[in-house]
Write an enzyme that holds these catalytic residues in place. Structure first.
Site, PDB file in Angstrom:
ATOM      1  N   TYR A 123      -7.675   0.044  22.820  1.00 45.21           N
ATOM      2  CA  TYR A 123      -6.495   0.900  22.886  1.00 45.21           C
ATOM      3  C   TYR A 123      -6.596   2.082  23.833  1.00 45.21           C
ATOM      4  O   TYR A 123      -5.613   2.795  24.032  1.00 45.21           O
ATOM      5  CB  TYR A 123      -6.153   1.384  21.468  1.00 45.21           C
ATOM      6  CG  TYR A 123      -5.678   0.237  20.602  1.00 45.21           C
ATOM      7  CD1 TYR A 123      -4.379  -0.229  20.687  1.00 45.21           C
ATOM      8  CD2 TYR A 123      -6.555  -0.409  19.727  1.00 45.21           C
ATOM      9  CE1 TYR A 123      -3.948  -1.296  19.922  1.00 45.21           C
ATOM     10  CE2 TYR A 123      -6.134  -1.482  18.953  1.00 45.21           C
ATOM     11  CZ  TYR A 123      -4.836  -1.915  19.056  1.00 45.21           C
ATOM     12  OH  TYR A 123      -4.404  -2.988  18.304  1.00 45.21           O
ATOM     13  N   PHE A 409      -4.874   1.978   7.214  1.00 47.71           N
ATOM     14  CA  PHE A 409      -3.474   1.679   6.966  1.00 47.71           C
ATOM     15  C   PHE A 409      -3.046   0.476   7.816  1.00 47.71           C
ATOM     16  O   PHE A 409      -3.739   0.060   8.705  1.00 47.71           O
ATOM     17  CB  PHE A 409      -2.569   2.873   7.272  1.00 47.71           C
ATOM     18  CG  PHE A 409      -2.819   3.519   8.622  1.00 47.71           C
ATOM     19  CD1 PHE A 409      -2.195   3.030   9.764  1.00 47.71           C
ATOM     20  CD2 PHE A 409      -3.685   4.594   8.740  1.00 47.71           C
ATOM     21  CE1 PHE A 409      -2.424   3.630  11.010  1.00 47.71           C
ATOM     22  CE2 PHE A 409      -3.902   5.205   9.971  1.00 47.71           C
ATOM     23  CZ  PHE A 409      -3.270   4.715  11.104  1.00 47.71           C
TER      24      PHE A 409
END
Length: 409
Positions: A123, A409
């Protein structure tokens, strides 16, 4: 290849999630976990890529508020459930999803995007910097002793069923959030995450257990954990597996740790995710017997640069011109004057000469105060154009406590 990238429709959740499961090894999630993720998925903030009737790409964005230096809770997109089908790799699908997602986040008015990465190398090219780290440890409680502060004996402990104790644990957690950057204010529904306990995933351990620390009838600390009994030739050598904990003061904190480290028949406490500056490291008699390790935690991306920099405070006065490069979100590219102190900050475009030059990735890494701009400069990732600017900004961006993400998450 013609594909269709669009917002997720509620009726498409099952094939969309099944693609995610396939991308992460093909083992279906336990029904308990699957039901929770379905309930938490925000379809209007999620996207899928479809090749005909087949889902070949997934990405979601939870609605979060993230604690930043100074204690503010900043609207943040929690990037999640990102996958590309193995049959459709190297075709630009991931890039197209990241492009659409960051455009959406900017349009939603959320200054930050954050994620946890299955592979940290992915990323950075989209502007995410590693901003927090997680401490892992295995404390040898046969050899390690704890020294506890005054007042620890005044804290009462009691066991409670985890679901019945959930509200009290969440109340303690909520009080801790503003005090440590990187923590997420849990919205309704997220209190179920720490309670997930599929029997098939216990790996020989017990069901989830909970201990509450109380003073004058008030819950001031808690721990969620399990135990794994084991016996060897010399006797018991079980393990306590710490899942989640929190405490409001040093005495309550020490009482919880003394409980975890002092259980009968247990020889170790496994710690999977704690702040790198977790105080228990100063309570133990021999830190070498604790097998300390660090891994990356939260990856941070500034989506609206001036709004993000104005949302936090700064540890010392700072007045610096940042020349920022952001290929993926070009609205952030340019020179920005940041003026801030412990009370607040302003950030606006300027034509003044740059003091520091860096990419948005490095700015994201330093944003929560856990990564030093000086350290990034030592790696050649931040360039100082005005002498003294690096020291000034490094001090200002720092945090008194290490930033930390308590859960994924």
């Amino acid at each position: 290849m013609t594909t269709d990238l669009r917002a997720l429709r509620p009726a498409e959740w099952e094939p969309w999630f099944r693609q995610l499961e396939l991308a992460f090894g093909g083992v279906p999630e336990h029904p308990q976990e699957r039901e929770l993720w379905k309930a938490l998925t925000e379809c209007e903030r999620s996207i899928g890529v479809w090749d005909g009737d087949v889902c070949v790409g997934t990405a979601g964005a939870f609605t979060f508020r993230l604690s930043v230096p100074g204690g503010a809770l900043v609207p943040t997109a929690g990037v999640t459930m990102v996958s590309v089908a193995s049959t459709h790799r190297r075709r630009g699908i991931l890039t197209s999803m990241m492009r659409r997602q960051l455009d959406d986040v900017f349009a939603w008015g959320e200054p930050l995007a954050v994620l946890t990465a299955s592979e940290p190398a992915i990323y950075g090219r989209f502007g995410y910097g590693i901003a927090t780290r997680q401490l892992r440890a295995e404390i040898d409680t046969d050899r390690v002793r704890l020294s506890v502060p005054e007042g620890t004996d005044d804290v009462a402990l009691r066991l409670a069923p985890p679901e019945e104790a959930s509200a009290a644990c969440e109340a303690v957690y909520a009080r801790l959030v503003p005090g440590r950057p990187g923590m997420l204010a849990r919205r309704p529904g997220w209190e179920r995450l720490p309670l997930l306990d599929p029997p098939e995933e216990r790996a020989g351990g017990s069901a989830l257990q909970c201990v509450l620390a109380e003073r004058d009838g008030e819950v001031v600390g808690f721990a969620l954990y399990s135990t794994k009994p084991e016996w060897g030739p010399a006797g018991p050598k079980g393990t306590v597996r710490l899942r989640h904990m929190g405490a409001l003061d040093p005495a309550a904190y020490a009482a919880v740790w003394r409980f975890l480290c002092g259980m009968d028949l247990m020889s170790a406490v496994q710690v999977g995710n704690r702040p790198v500056d977790d105080p228990w490291q100063h309570l133990v008699s021999d830190v070498r017997r604790c097998d300390l390790r660090e891994v990356d935690g939260l990856h941070v991306r500034l989506v609206d640069l001036p709004a993000a920099l104005e949302a936090r405070t700064y540890r010392a006065p700072v007045d610096v011109v940042l020349e920022v490069d952001d290929v993926f979100c070009p609205w952030n590219t340019g020179r920005w004057r940041l003026s801030g102190d412990p009370k607040g900050a302003t950030c606006s475009r300027t034509d003044d000469a740059a003091d520091l030059a860096l990419s948005v990735r490095e700015l994201g890494a330093a944003y929560l105060g856990g990564v030093s701009l000086a350290s990034l400069a030592g790696a050649g990732l931040v360039r100082e154009a005005r002498q003294g600017a690096l020291a000034e900004a490094s001090l200002a961006f720092g945090s008194a406590v290490a930033p930390w993400l308590p859960h994924g998450f």
